[in-house]
Design an enzyme around this catalytic site. Structure first.
Site, PDB file in Angstrom:
ATOM      1  N   ASN A   1     -10.880  -1.220   6.844  1.00  0.00           N
ATOM      2  CA  ASN A   1      -9.020  -1.408   7.483  1.00  0.00           C
ATOM      3  C   ASN A   1     -10.023  -1.163   9.120  1.00  0.00           C
ATOM      4  O   ASN A   1     -11.262  -0.348   9.619  1.00  0.00           O
ATOM      5  CB  ASN A   1      -9.551   0.307   6.758  1.00  0.00           C
ATOM      6  CG  ASN A   1      -8.668   1.571   7.654  1.00  0.00           C
ATOM      7  OD1 ASN A   1      -7.083   0.135   7.759  1.00  0.00           O
ATOM      8  ND2 ASN A   1      -8.823   2.380   7.867  1.00  0.00           N
TER       9      ASN A   1
ATOM     10  N   ASN B   1      -2.442  -5.550  15.799  1.00  0.00           N
ATOM     11  CA  ASN B   1      -3.794  -5.573  15.060  1.00  0.00           C
ATOM     12  C   ASN B   1      -3.413  -6.967  13.907  1.00  0.00           C
ATOM     13  O   ASN B   1      -4.137  -8.014  14.087  1.00  0.00           O
ATOM     14  CB  ASN B   1      -3.591  -4.908  14.442  1.00  0.00           C
ATOM     15  CG  ASN B   1      -4.886  -3.956  14.895  1.00  0.00           C
ATOM     16  OD1 ASN B   1      -6.426  -4.008  15.851  1.00  0.00           O
ATOM     17  ND2 ASN B   1      -4.827  -2.718  15.527  1.00  0.00           N
TER      18      ASN B   1
ATOM     19  N   HIS C   1      -9.532   2.022  11.712  1.00  0.00           N
ATOM     20  CA  HIS C   1      -9.113   2.920  12.597  1.00  0.00           C
ATOM     21  C   HIS C   1      -9.915   3.665  13.537  1.00  0.00           C
ATOM     22  O   HIS C   1     -10.883   3.046  14.482  1.00  0.00           O
ATOM     23  CB  HIS C   1      -9.977   3.991  11.662  1.00  0.00           C
ATOM     24  CG  HIS C   1      -9.821   5.302  11.468  1.00  0.00           C
ATOM     25  ND1 HIS C   1      -8.428   6.032  10.398  1.00  0.00           N
ATOM     26  CD2 HIS C   1      -9.987   6.516  12.321  1.00  0.00           C
ATOM     27  CE1 HIS C   1      -8.409   6.845  11.085  1.00  0.00           C
ATOM     28  NE2 HIS C   1      -9.318   7.790  12.161  1.00  0.00           N
TER      29      HIS C   1
ATOM     30  N   MET D   1      -0.294   3.374   6.368  1.00  0.00           N
ATOM     31  CA  MET D   1       0.327   4.658   6.664  1.00  0.00           C
ATOM     32  C   MET D   1      -0.236   5.141   4.916  1.00  0.00           C
ATOM     33  O   MET D   1       0.543   6.114   4.933  1.00  0.00           O
ATOM     34  CB  MET D   1       0.939   5.272   7.848  1.00  0.00           C
ATOM     35  CG  MET D   1       0.245   4.720   8.567  1.00  0.00           C
ATOM     36  SD  MET D   1      -0.680   5.215   9.245  1.00  0.00           S
ATOM     37  CE  MET D   1      -1.309   4.896  11.076  1.00  0.00           C
ATOM     38  N   LYS D   2      -0.762   4.039   4.262  1.00  0.00           N
ATOM     39  CA  LYS D   2      -0.754   4.961   2.908  1.00  0.00           C
ATOM     40  C   LYS D   2      -2.219   4.663   1.778  1.00  0.00           C
ATOM     41  O   LYS D   2      -2.812   4.262   2.526  1.00  0.00           O
ATOM     42  CB  LYS D   2      -0.135   4.084   1.892  1.00  0.00           C
ATOM     43  CG  LYS D   2       1.646   4.099   2.599  1.00  0.00           C
ATOM     44  CD  LYS D   2       2.243   5.351   1.598  1.00  0.00           C
ATOM     45  CE  LYS D   2       3.982   4.873   1.496  1.00  0.00           C
ATOM     46  NZ  LYS D   2       4.125   6.976   1.444  1.00  0.00           N
ATOM     47  N   ILE D   3      -2.598   6.221   1.508  1.00  0.00           N
ATOM     48  CA  ILE D   3      -3.515   5.811   0.555  1.00  0.00           C
ATOM     49  C   ILE D   3      -3.832   4.325  -0.495  1.00  0.00           C
ATOM     50  O   ILE D   3      -2.874   5.627  -1.197  1.00  0.00           O
ATOM     51  CB  ILE D   3      -4.590   7.169   0.666  1.00  0.00           C
ATOM     52  CG1 ILE D   3      -4.024   8.214   1.654  1.00  0.00           C
ATOM     53  CG2 ILE D   3      -5.405   7.452  -0.237  1.00  0.00           C
ATOM     54  CD1 ILE D   3      -4.721   9.589   2.447  1.00  0.00           C
TER      55      ILE D   3
ATOM     56  N   GLY E   1       2.269  -3.747  14.539  1.00  0.00           N
ATOM     57  CA  GLY E   1       1.399  -5.022  14.001  1.00  0.00           C
ATOM     58  C   GLY E   1       1.318  -5.659  15.222  1.00  0.00           C
ATOM     59  O   GLY E   1       1.044  -6.436  15.416  1.00  0.00           O
TER      60      GLY E   1
HETATM   61  C1  GAR Z   1      -4.015   1.313  15.328  1.00  0.00           C
HETATM   62  O1  GAR Z   1      -4.627   2.241  16.323  1.00  0.00           O
HETATM   63  C2  GAR Z   1      -4.445   1.309  13.731  1.00  0.00           C
HETATM   64  O2  GAR Z   1      -6.173   1.627  14.144  1.00  0.00           O
HETATM   65  C3  GAR Z   1      -4.225   2.382  13.402  1.00  0.00           C
HETATM   66  O3  GAR Z   1      -3.379   2.622  13.249  1.00  0.00           O
HETATM   67  C4  GAR Z   1      -2.835   1.581  14.928  1.00  0.00           C
HETATM   68  C5  GAR Z   1      -1.741   0.788  14.235  1.00  0.00           C
HETATM   69  O4  GAR Z   1      -1.151  -0.710  15.035  1.00  0.00           O
HETATM   70  N1  GAR Z   1      -5.103   2.645  12.034  1.00  0.00           N
HETATM   71  C6  GAR Z   1      -4.931   3.703  11.522  1.00  0.00           C
HETATM   72  O5  GAR Z   1      -4.503   5.257  12.238  1.00  0.00           O
HETATM   73  C7  GAR Z   1      -5.345   4.060  10.046  1.00  0.00           C
HETATM   74  N2  GAR Z   1      -6.323   5.075   9.853  1.00  0.00           N
HETATM   75  P1  GAR Z   1      -0.534  -1.718  14.712  1.00  0.00           P
HETATM   76  O6  GAR Z   1       0.354  -1.315  14.137  1.00  0.00           O
HETATM   77  O7  GAR Z   1      -0.123  -2.579  16.580  1.00  0.00           O
HETATM   78  O8  GAR Z   1      -1.576  -3.152  14.318  1.00  0.00           O
END
Ligand code: GAR
Length: 193
Positions: A112, A22, A114, A95-97, A20
């Site tokens: 989103n 982000n 990525h 991480m769910k579609i 979390g």
């Molecule tokens: C981040 O790097 C985000 O871009 C990635 O998961 C991480 C979450 O970090 N998302 C994906 O890979 C989606 N396909 P966080 O929980 O510290 O924000």
């Protein structure tokens, strides 16, 4: 996309599965004067998601749905979003579609982030794959969510140079720092601010 009316901020839900960072960054952004959004709801598929701690820390409502039955979980989430008058969804390490039907209910209002320069390296293990392929650059992308994985219209991207002897962890750390700058910028962009 939603528009700002008066001084009211756009009610936003952030969906997480993991640590979390982000989410925390978006909460901090939401509390700045220039932010057009407020974070009013945190949704997760994972009871153990470390990021859920930010719900308590910042007094934001949080709800966890196990996704054992995706249809039922999504239906409950849609109700929760409606009850909380949510108008924007930010996926942040979720991480769910999400199903086509769910997206239809929030058309053009789901973003989103990525950790790659899409359309390259959709899916998982992006950093490892970029290093193994001897890419000179990787980075991060904020995009609209469509029914196909990591494929919706790109809003903003930030390039990050891959250093010599870079490993997955060091690249992940440097890209994550850029993600934290990019997501608020992308939100301002989609809201034409
Ligand atoms: C981040 O790097 C985000 O871009 C990635 O998961 C991480 C979450 O970090 N998302 C994906 O890979 C989606 N396909 P966080 O929980 O510290 O924000």
């Amino acid at each position: 996309m939603a528009t700002l009316t008066g001084s009211k901020k756009i009610k936003t839900a952030v969906f997480i599965s993991g640590k979390g960072s982000n989410l925390k960054n978006l909460i901090k952004f939401s509390k700045t004067k220039k932010s057009p959004i407020s974070i009013d709801l945190i949704i997760s598929n994972n009871f153990k998601a470390k990021g859920l701690v930010f719900g308590k820390m910042f007094k934001i409502k949080k709800k966890v749905f196990n996704f054992q039955n995706k249809f039922i979980s999504e239906k409950s989430i849609l109700l929760e979003l409606k009850n909380n008058k949510i108008d924007l969804i930010c996926l942040a390490g979720f991480m769910k579609i999400i199903s086509k039907n769910f997206i239809k209910n929030f058309k053009g209002k789901i973003l989103n982030i990525h950790p790659s320069l899409l359309p390259k390296y959709k899916g998982l293990n992006t950093h490892q794959r970029a290093i193994e392929n001897n890419e000179k650059f990787s980075g991060c992308t904020v995009h609209y969510v469509s029914a196909k994985l990591d494929s919706g219209k790109i809003i903003l991207q930030k390039k990050v140079k891959i250093k010599q002897n870079e490993n997955k962890k060091s690249l992940e750390k440097r890209i994550l720092a850029q993600e934290h700058k990019l997501y608020p910028k992308a939100i301002l962009k989609v809201l034409n601010l």
